[in-house]
Write a protein that holds these residues in place. Structure first.
Motif, PDB file in Angstrom:
ATOM      1  N   THR A  92     -18.250 -14.780  12.652  1.00 45.25           N
ATOM      2  CA  THR A  92     -16.990 -15.168  12.983  1.00 45.25           C
ATOM      3  C   THR A  92     -15.907 -14.596  12.002  1.00 45.25           C
ATOM      4  OG1 THR A  92     -17.937 -17.005  14.129  1.00 45.25           O
ATOM      5  CG2 THR A  92     -15.472 -17.252  13.996  1.00 45.25           C
ATOM      6  N   LEU A  93     -16.274 -15.158  10.668  1.00 42.79           N
ATOM      7  CA  LEU A  93     -15.346 -14.679   9.634  1.00 42.79           C
ATOM      8  C   LEU A  93     -15.310 -13.075   9.459  1.00 42.79           C
ATOM      9  CD1 LEU A  93     -14.021 -15.483   6.865  1.00 42.79           C
ATOM     10  CD2 LEU A  93     -16.169 -15.213   5.857  1.00 42.79           C
ATOM     11  N   PHE A  94     -16.247 -12.280   9.636  1.00 39.95           N
ATOM     12  CA  PHE A  94     -16.176 -11.039   9.540  1.00 39.95           C
ATOM     13  C   PHE A  94     -15.284 -10.291  10.799  1.00 39.95           C
ATOM     14  CE2 PHE A  94     -19.301  -8.590   6.439  1.00 39.95           C
ATOM     15  CZ  PHE A  94     -19.356  -9.839   5.616  1.00 39.95           C
ATOM     16  N   ASN A  95     -15.450 -10.931  12.063  1.00 45.86           N
ATOM     17  CA  ASN A  95     -14.788 -10.455  13.030  1.00 45.86           C
ATOM     18  C   ASN A  95     -13.485 -10.752  12.796  1.00 45.86           C
ATOM     19  OD1 ASN A  95     -17.144  -9.380  14.120  1.00 45.86           O
ATOM     20  ND2 ASN A  95     -17.487 -11.163  15.371  1.00 45.86           N
ATOM     21  N   PHE A  96     -13.077 -11.881  12.493  1.00 47.36           N
ATOM     22  CA  PHE A  96     -11.509 -12.434  12.189  1.00 47.36           C
ATOM     23  C   PHE A  96     -10.964 -11.300  11.293  1.00 47.36           C
ATOM     24  CE2 PHE A  96      -8.713 -14.630   9.362  1.00 47.36           C
ATOM     25  CZ  PHE A  96      -7.620 -14.990  10.435  1.00 47.36           C
ATOM     26  N   ASN A  97     -11.711 -11.091  10.181  1.00 50.28           N
ATOM     27  CA  ASN A  97     -11.142 -10.311   9.238  1.00 50.28           C
ATOM     28  C   ASN A  97     -11.006  -8.679   9.989  1.00 50.28           C
ATOM     29  OD1 ASN A  97     -11.185 -10.620   5.938  1.00 50.28           O
ATOM     30  ND2 ASN A  97     -12.302 -12.139   7.262  1.00 50.28           N
ATOM     31  N   LEU A  98     -12.108  -8.287  10.635  1.00 49.27           N
ATOM     32  CA  LEU A  98     -11.935  -6.955  11.351  1.00 49.27           C
ATOM     33  C   LEU A  98     -10.774  -6.898  12.195  1.00 49.27           C
ATOM     34  CD1 LEU A  98     -13.444  -4.402  11.389  1.00 49.27           C
ATOM     35  CD2 LEU A  98     -14.831  -5.231  13.153  1.00 49.27           C
ATOM     36  N   LEU A  99     -10.433  -7.990  12.986  1.00 51.63           N
ATOM     37  CA  LEU A  99      -9.289  -8.232  13.822  1.00 51.63           C
ATOM     38  C   LEU A  99      -8.131  -7.890  13.038  1.00 51.63           C
ATOM     39  CD1 LEU A  99      -8.559  -8.713  16.502  1.00 51.63           C
ATOM     40  CD2 LEU A  99      -7.877 -11.093  15.975  1.00 51.63           C
ATOM     41  N   ILE A 100      -7.883  -8.805  12.027  1.00 49.27           N
ATOM     42  CA  ILE A 100      -6.554  -8.521  11.249  1.00 49.27           C
ATOM     43  C   ILE A 100      -6.594  -6.886  10.597  1.00 49.27           C
ATOM     44  CG2 ILE A 100      -5.422  -9.200   9.187  1.00 49.27           C
ATOM     45  CD1 ILE A 100      -6.518 -12.008   9.604  1.00 49.27           C
ATOM     46  N   VAL A 101      -7.403  -6.516  10.110  1.00 53.34           N
ATOM     47  CA  VAL A 101      -7.545  -5.038   9.498  1.00 53.34           C
ATOM     48  C   VAL A 101      -7.296  -4.072  10.530  1.00 53.34           C
ATOM     49  CG1 VAL A 101      -8.861  -3.585   8.238  1.00 53.34           C
ATOM     50  CG2 VAL A 101      -9.011  -5.831   7.404  1.00 53.34           C
ATOM     51  N   GLY A 102      -7.884  -4.248  11.741  1.00 53.80           N
ATOM     52  CA  GLY A 102      -7.728  -3.492  12.870  1.00 53.80           C
ATOM     53  C   GLY A 102      -6.356  -3.374  13.359  1.00 53.80           C
ATOM     54  N   ILE A 103      -5.617  -4.475  13.671  1.00 58.04           N
ATOM     55  CA  ILE A 103      -4.414  -4.376  14.125  1.00 58.04           C
ATOM     56  C   ILE A 103      -3.377  -3.920  13.068  1.00 58.04           C
ATOM     57  CG2 ILE A 103      -2.307  -6.114  14.469  1.00 58.04           C
ATOM     58  CD1 ILE A 103      -4.243  -8.082  15.412  1.00 58.04           C
ATOM     59  N   VAL A 104      -3.777  -3.879  11.831  1.00 56.00           N
ATOM     60  CA  VAL A 104      -2.668  -3.370  10.734  1.00 56.00           C
ATOM     61  C   VAL A 104      -3.155  -1.715  10.788  1.00 56.00           C
ATOM     62  CG1 VAL A 104      -2.451  -3.095   8.343  1.00 56.00           C
ATOM     63  CG2 VAL A 104      -2.612  -5.338   9.307  1.00 56.00           C
ATOM     64  N   PHE A 105      -4.401  -1.466  10.949  1.00 58.24           N
ATOM     65  CA  PHE A 105      -4.600  -0.021  10.904  1.00 58.24           C
ATOM     66  C   PHE A 105      -3.874   0.561  12.165  1.00 58.24           C
ATOM     67  CE2 PHE A 105      -7.684   3.028  12.636  1.00 58.24           C
ATOM     68  CZ  PHE A 105      -7.840   3.829  11.673  1.00 58.24           C
ATOM     69  N   VAL A 106      -4.177   0.198  13.198  1.00 54.51           N
ATOM     70  CA  VAL A 106      -3.658   0.877  14.353  1.00 54.51           C
ATOM     71  C   VAL A 106      -2.184   0.908  14.071  1.00 54.51           C
ATOM     72  CG1 VAL A 106      -3.074   0.590  16.854  1.00 54.51           C
ATOM     73  CG2 VAL A 106      -5.256  -0.017  15.918  1.00 54.51           C
ATOM     74  N   ALA A 107      -1.585  -0.103  13.858  1.00 55.05           N
ATOM     75  CA  ALA A 107       0.097  -0.475  13.638  1.00 55.05           C
ATOM     76  C   ALA A 107       0.581   0.807  12.849  1.00 55.05           C
ATOM     77  CB  ALA A 107       0.320  -1.791  13.288  1.00 55.05           C
ATOM     78  N   VAL A 108      -0.048   0.711  11.439  1.00 61.25           N
ATOM     79  CA  VAL A 108       0.588   1.816  10.447  1.00 61.25           C
ATOM     80  C   VAL A 108       0.188   3.182  10.949  1.00 61.25           C
ATOM     81  CG1 VAL A 108      -0.199   2.462   8.106  1.00 61.25           C
ATOM     82  CG2 VAL A 108       0.183   0.038   8.533  1.00 61.25           C
ATOM     83  N   ASN A 109      -0.840   3.386  11.535  1.00 63.21           N
ATOM     84  CA  ASN A 109      -1.121   4.845  11.992  1.00 63.21           C
ATOM     85  C   ASN A 109      -0.099   5.439  13.098  1.00 63.21           C
ATOM     86  OD1 ASN A 109      -3.346   6.322  10.128  1.00 63.21           O
ATOM     87  ND2 ASN A 109      -4.170   4.227  10.701  1.00 63.21           N
TER      88      ASN A 109
END
Ligand SMILES: [Cu+2]
Length: 338
Positions: A87-104
């Motif tokens: 759950t912790l990893f998925n939560f981190n992945l979600l936050i990083v994923g949103i930032v990754f998409v937004a930035v690009n």
């Protein structure tokens, strides 16, 4: 000799490129197409338009990678704390994923929209407190959430456990095999000391400690009961190894000369997992996750998660340290048990 030739090739290559650039500059000066005219407006516009298809191709490639490699991610968690780690990893992945998409999206869209045009200049401002506040405080909040959440989970997982309520055992690492040792009837592991390491006492167990005599020593595979806390100690005979049990989200370094520990509660038996994965050959596994030498790749041990009754039955069949020492040692170099 080869390295000298390589250096010469590189140096001559750089010289050649420098000469070519000079030739290009000279010809541009002669043609009167110096500076900005070297890149035409239509070239710039074309490059700007390429940004959007590149953005989509990039995201399509990312999605393709995730889809085609998702089967290589960790299998379903089979321990209590493993679910929390996931759950912790998925939560981190979600936050990083949103930032990754937004930035690009912003990066490529801006490169497309604001390409260089004659007579159009960007607004210049030296400082904006509001902007500085936003890009400092917003990431700070997200980082704080990630770190506090992570620390809370870590503290919970590593909080001490009452050894009276746990199955006490040890994993002993050496190049290139594992040996498991159980506390035996008293559920207490006999003392050990690396200074006692000998051909006839490879686990460096203190034979004068009576707790050691009933310890069960196991090779090949080891069993643990489902839904019981398993308190594991780790030691190494020679170099750094790392006990990695991916299904239980458990990993701990095995360090020569010291003892490390970890505890977890398995939640799914091997039989249940065989059914779940529809794979009759499924087995839990202990791997070495530190490159420790030539056959590191094959340093593994099978783990069987049993029902409590099956576990007790299996353990009763295993030889104690005393029995093993008696049967395996020759008369002239016997481990002295007294
Ligand atoms: Cu190893």
């Amino acid at each position: 000799m080869i390295s000298l030739l390589t250096y010469l090739t590189i140096i001559l290559g750089v010289v050649a490129i420098a000469r070519l650039v000079k030739v290009y500059e000279l010809s541009a000066t002669l043609k009167g197409t110096e500076k900005e005219e070297a890149v035409s407006d239509s070239d710039t516009k074309f490059n700007a338009r390429l940004m959007l298809p590149f953005l989509f191709a990039f995201f399509a490639f990312c999605v393709y990678l995730v889809v085609s490699y998702k089967d290589n991610l960790l299998p379903e968690s089979a321990s209590e704390h493993g679910v929390e780690i996931d759950t912790l990893f998925n939560f981190n992945l979600l936050i990083v994923g949103i930032v990754f998409v937004a930035v690009n999206v912003v990066l490529f869209y801006f490169a497309y929209k604001y390409y260089s045009r004659k007579g159009v200049y960007a607004t210049y401002f030296a400082h904006s407190t509001k902007l500085e506040m936003i890009w400092t405080i917003v990431p700070a909040i997200f980082l704080a959430v990630i770190i506090i959440y992570g620390l809370a989970v870590w503290n919970k997982i590593t909080s001490p456990v009452d050894s009276n309520k746990a199955i006490v055992m040890e994993l002993f690492a050496e190049q290139f095999k594992w040996t498991a040792r159980y506390g035996g009837n008293d559920n207490v592991l006999g003392e050990s000391n690396y200074k006692l390491t000998a051909d006839m006492n490879p686990l460096a167990i203190d034979t004068t400690d009576k707790h050691a005599w009933d310890d069960k020593i196991v090779n090949g595979e080891f069993h643990i009961p489902v839904n019981k806390v398993v308190l594991m100690y780790f030691r190494s005979k020679d170099v750094l190894h790392s006990a990695y049990m991916p299904h239980f989200r458990a990993q701990m370094n095995c360090v020569p000369g010291m003892r490390t520990e970890f505890h977890f509660t398995p939640t799914i038996t091997t039989a249940e997992m065989k059914e779940k994965t529809k794979n009759p050959d499924f087995d839990y596994v202990l791997l070495c996750n530190k490159i420790c030498g030539s056959t590191h790749w094959n340093m593994q041990m099978k783990i069987v998660v049993d029902s409590d009754a099956d576990y007790k039955k299996w353990l009763a069949e295993q030889k104690t340290f005393k029995e093993k020492s008696m049967s395996e040692n020759t008369s002239e170099n016997k481990v002295v048990l007294n």
